[in-house]
Design an enzyme around this catalytic site. Structure first.
Site, mmCIF file in Angstrom:
data_model
loop_
_atom_site.group_PDB
_atom_site.id
_atom_site.type_symbol
_atom_site.label_atom_id
_atom_site.label_comp_id
_atom_site.label_asym_id
_atom_site.label_seq_id
_atom_site.Cartn_x
_atom_site.Cartn_y
_atom_site.Cartn_z
ATOM 1 N N ASN A 58 0.840 -1.215 0.000
ATOM 2 C CA ASN A 58 0.000 0.000 0.000
ATOM 3 C C ASN A 58 0.867 1.255 0.000
ATOM 4 O O ASN A 58 0.545 2.243 -0.668
ATOM 5 C CB ASN A 58 -0.930 -0.013 1.216
ATOM 6 C CG ASN A 58 -2.187 -0.828 0.981
ATOM 7 O OD1 ASN A 58 -3.041 -0.437 0.188
ATOM 8 N ND2 ASN A 58 -2.288 -1.960 1.628
ATOM 9 N N ARG A 102 0.747 -2.087 14.755
ATOM 10 C CA ARG A 102 0.792 -1.768 16.186
ATOM 11 C C ARG A 102 -0.426 -0.928 16.540
ATOM 12 O O ARG A 102 -0.830 -0.043 15.778
ATOM 13 C CB ARG A 102 2.065 -1.001 16.545
ATOM 14 C CG ARG A 102 3.355 -1.701 16.192
ATOM 15 C CD ARG A 102 3.509 -3.047 16.815
ATOM 16 N NE ARG A 102 3.589 -2.984 18.288
ATOM 17 C CZ ARG A 102 3.514 -4.059 19.062
ATOM 18 N NH1 ARG A 102 3.294 -5.244 18.542
ATOM 19 N NH2 ARG A 102 3.615 -3.941 20.366
ATOM 20 N N ILE A 103 -0.990 -1.188 17.731
ATOM 21 C CA ILE A 103 -2.113 -0.376 18.195
ATOM 22 C C ILE A 103 -1.552 0.887 18.837
ATOM 23 O O ILE A 103 -0.580 0.818 19.599
ATOM 24 C CB ILE A 103 -2.966 -1.171 19.209
ATOM 25 C CG1 ILE A 103 -3.656 -2.331 18.477
ATOM 26 C CG2 ILE A 103 -3.991 -0.263 19.878
ATOM 27 C CD1 ILE A 103 -4.469 -3.241 19.350
ATOM 28 N N HIS A 149 -8.070 -0.591 6.430
ATOM 29 C CA HIS A 149 -8.402 -1.818 7.164
ATOM 30 C C HIS A 149 -9.074 -2.776 6.190
ATOM 31 O O HIS A 149 -9.985 -2.368 5.453
ATOM 32 C CB HIS A 149 -9.341 -1.483 8.332
ATOM 33 C CG HIS A 149 -9.768 -2.684 9.110
ATOM 34 N ND1 HIS A 149 -8.935 -3.313 10.006
ATOM 35 C CD2 HIS A 149 -10.924 -3.379 9.100
ATOM 36 C CE1 HIS A 149 -9.586 -4.356 10.525
ATOM 37 N NE2 HIS A 149 -10.789 -4.414 9.992
HETATM 38 C C1 GRF Z 1 -3.089 -5.437 3.889
HETATM 39 O O1 GRF Z 1 -4.017 -6.487 3.881
HETATM 40 C C2 GRF Z 1 -3.732 -4.242 4.555
HETATM 41 O O2 GRF Z 1 -5.123 -4.257 4.455
HETATM 42 C C3 GRF Z 1 -3.342 -4.400 5.968
HETATM 43 O O3 GRF Z 1 -2.002 -4.887 5.921
HETATM 44 C C4 GRF Z 1 -1.920 -5.797 4.812
HETATM 45 C C5 GRF Z 1 -0.582 -5.694 4.152
HETATM 46 O O4 GRF Z 1 -0.455 -4.415 3.638
HETATM 47 N N1 GRF Z 1 -3.458 -3.144 6.653
HETATM 48 P P1 GRF Z 1 0.916 -3.943 2.859
HETATM 49 O O5 GRF Z 1 1.129 -4.880 1.694
HETATM 50 O O6 GRF Z 1 2.057 -4.040 3.864
HETATM 51 O O7 GRF Z 1 0.605 -2.541 2.421
#
Ligand code: GRF
Length: 195
Positions: free
Chosen positions: A13, A91-92, A109
């Site tokens: 992402n 992490r929260i 999410h």
């Molecule tokens: C994805 O499924 C995203 O929805 C979640 O983390 C997973 C991996 O994301 N938040 P990325 O490939 O590290 O961006």
């Protein structure tokens, strides 16, 4: 806007957001990729894209969430970030940190919130016999995965889907949704995207 991208893993992402911000006229620029995991694959991908990176290893702060977040904050301030995108960040964050960044922190999410906050979202949707799954970009508040939704994307759950096959289908939509929402949000438009 100067955007800090927080990751914990592969950073797919993050890569899509950074590529989107490189388009001419985009109102935001990536100023930092920050990970809690020193082994996150996304760190090398960010470096390849010429984006400054940093690591604050949460394992260096056992039972000290405030100490961990204090280090995060120091790196964020040093980078000049005025907007945070959590992108696969696992992490929260405490109420104090989310309050400090209220209105300036987004997360993606992998579920159609308010359904399935938390983990294992795809398996839960499959087990529930849902017809649809998807992803939500939302503003981050103190309540986990509960902030105001800024956009959602849906995918059908197919016969025989596993959590992995569904996650792969949702991830394609994440990579489309998050850059669209960030562009709108960074332009000052906070109205949710409704396809
Ligand atoms: C994805 O499924 C995203 O929805 C979640 O983390 C997973 C991996 O994301 N938040 P990325 O490939 O590290 O961006």
């Amino acid at each position: 806007r100067q955007v800090a991208l927080l990751i914990s893993g592969g950073g797919s992402n993050m890569v899509k957001l950074a590529q989107s911000m490189a388009e001419p006229g985009h109102p935001a620029r990536p100023c930092l990729v920050l990970s809690n995991n020193p082994a996150a694959g996304g760190l090398a991908r960010a470096a390849e894209m010429g984006i400054p990176t940093a690591v604050v290893n949460h394992r260096d702060f056992p039972k000290d969430r405030e100490g961990f977040e204090g280090e995060l904050q120091a790196k964020l301030e040093a980078s000049g970030a005025d907007l945070i995108c959590l992108a696969g960040f696992m992490r929260i964050l405490t109420a104090g940190f989310t309050a400090q960044w209220a209105g300036r922190m987004l997360n993606i999410h992998p579920s159609l919130l308010p359904k399935y906050p938390g983990l294992n979202t795809h398996q839960r949707a499959i087990d529930a016999g849902d017809a649809w799954a998807g992803c939500t970009v939302h503003e981050v508040t103190a309540d986990l995965d509960a902030g105001p939704a800024l956009g959602q994307a849906r995918v059908p759950i197919e016969q025989g889907d596993t959590a992995d096959t569904l996650a792969a289908r949702v991830l394609v939509q994440e990579h489309i949704l998050y850059p669209r929402v960030l562009h709108r949000f960074a332009s000052g438009n906070r109205t949710p995207l409704n396809d």
